[in-house]
Design an enzyme around this catalytic site. Structure first.
Site, PDB file in Angstrom:
ATOM      1  N   CYS A  88       0.846  -1.194   0.000  1.00  0.00           N
ATOM      2  CA  CYS A  88       0.000   0.000   0.000  1.00  0.00           C
ATOM      3  C   CYS A  88       0.886   1.249   0.000  1.00  0.00           C
ATOM      4  O   CYS A  88       1.636   1.460  -0.946  1.00  0.00           O
ATOM      5  CB  CYS A  88      -0.990  -0.040   1.158  1.00  0.00           C
ATOM      6  SG  CYS A  88      -2.366   1.137   0.949  1.00  0.00           S
ATOM      7  N   HIS A 194      -3.727  -4.900  -0.348  1.00  0.00           N
ATOM      8  CA  HIS A 194      -3.258  -5.487   0.910  1.00  0.00           C
ATOM      9  C   HIS A 194      -3.277  -7.010   0.797  1.00  0.00           C
ATOM     10  O   HIS A 194      -4.338  -7.624   0.924  1.00  0.00           O
ATOM     11  CB  HIS A 194      -4.161  -5.048   2.072  1.00  0.00           C
ATOM     12  CG  HIS A 194      -3.993  -3.619   2.447  1.00  0.00           C
ATOM     13  ND1 HIS A 194      -3.076  -3.198   3.383  1.00  0.00           N
ATOM     14  CD2 HIS A 194      -4.620  -2.508   2.000  1.00  0.00           C
ATOM     15  CE1 HIS A 194      -3.152  -1.886   3.511  1.00  0.00           C
ATOM     16  NE2 HIS A 194      -4.066  -1.440   2.675  1.00  0.00           N
ATOM     17  N   GLU A 196      -2.322  -9.093   2.929  1.00  0.00           N
ATOM     18  CA  GLU A 196      -2.718  -9.650   4.231  1.00  0.00           C
ATOM     19  C   GLU A 196      -4.229  -9.644   4.429  1.00  0.00           C
ATOM     20  O   GLU A 196      -4.746 -10.307   5.334  1.00  0.00           O
ATOM     21  CB  GLU A 196      -2.012  -8.895   5.368  1.00  0.00           C
ATOM     22  CG  GLU A 196      -2.580  -7.537   5.713  1.00  0.00           C
ATOM     23  CD  GLU A 196      -2.095  -6.410   4.816  1.00  0.00           C
ATOM     24  OE1 GLU A 196      -2.340  -5.242   5.166  1.00  0.00           O
ATOM     25  OE2 GLU A 196      -1.483  -6.698   3.763  1.00  0.00           O
TER      26      GLU A 196
END
Length: 214
Positions: A88, A194, A196
């Site tokens: 990001c 992202h 994650e």
């Protein structure tokens, strides 16, 4: 070997660390995951991860506020060519300049600028938030092993990477026009989304990064 996830006061570090730990376990890799604000840890790391949430300028100032950290990053990533992943705003900081609330100098590792998203369709809201479909521009890159065209990944951003060498754009998405999703240059990778938060696809991409030998 150690994955250093840099803590400079900007990023969902717990979520990122858990995702990297899970990817390490699932892929059966012999790696420790360490969240750190120590330049010495970055110097010693086999892999370096720079997350980031918020405004470009704030993140740049947060990184500069850690004595010796920018220099340690330069040594690890540029001089020693260790695998690096920016996430990001961590990806955006790789650029030459960020133009969010004024002009702010980036790390200058990948030529380009970070500019406001301007979708051609006025009905599309800013920030670009939620799931979008990856269009792989360099599908043979090891980062995309096992990743098909159109996989969903999760975005939250109002600014994006633009300009520079088109060859550095490894993947994009459509949001009222093309939006850079992944950049790559030498031993460096960056994801605007992202990983994650991108479920199985994100975990696979993290594992691919950790296995990558640029």
């Amino acid at each position: 070997m150690t994955v250093a996830i840099i803590d400079y006061g900007s990023g969902n570090l717990r979520s990122a660390a858990k995702a990297f730990e899970r990817a390490v376990s699932t892929a059966g890799l012999d790696l420790a995951v360490k969240v750190t604000a120590s330049p010495a840890d970055v110097d010693a790391a086999s892999h370096v991860v720079l997350p980031g949430v918020g405004a470009f300028g704030d993140c740049r100032r947060g990184l500069a506020a850690l004595p010796g950290m920018v220099e340690a990053l330069e040594r690890a990533v540029i001089e020693k060519a260790r695998p690096f992943l920016g996430i990001c705003v961590g990806m955006q900081l790789m650029a030459t300049v960020g133009r969010e609330h004024g002009d702010h100098e980036g790390l200058g590792w990948v030529p380009g600028e970070v500019v406001a998203l301007t979708p051609a369709d006025p009905a599309l809201k800013i920030p670009h938030m939620g799931w979008n479909d990856l269009r792989l521009e360099a599908p043979d890159h090891p980062f995309f092993a096992g990743i098909d065209q159109g996989r969903h990944v999760y975005f939250v951003h109002s600014y994006g990477f633009a300009g520079g060498d088109p060859g550095h754009v490894l993947a994009s998405v459509d949001y009222g026009g093309p939006v850079t999703a992944v950049i790559g240059h030498d031993n460096m990778l960056g994801t605007q989304f992202h990983p994650e938060k991108s479920q199985a696809t994100g975990l696979r991409l993290i594992a691919n990064f950790l296995k990558w030998r640029p």
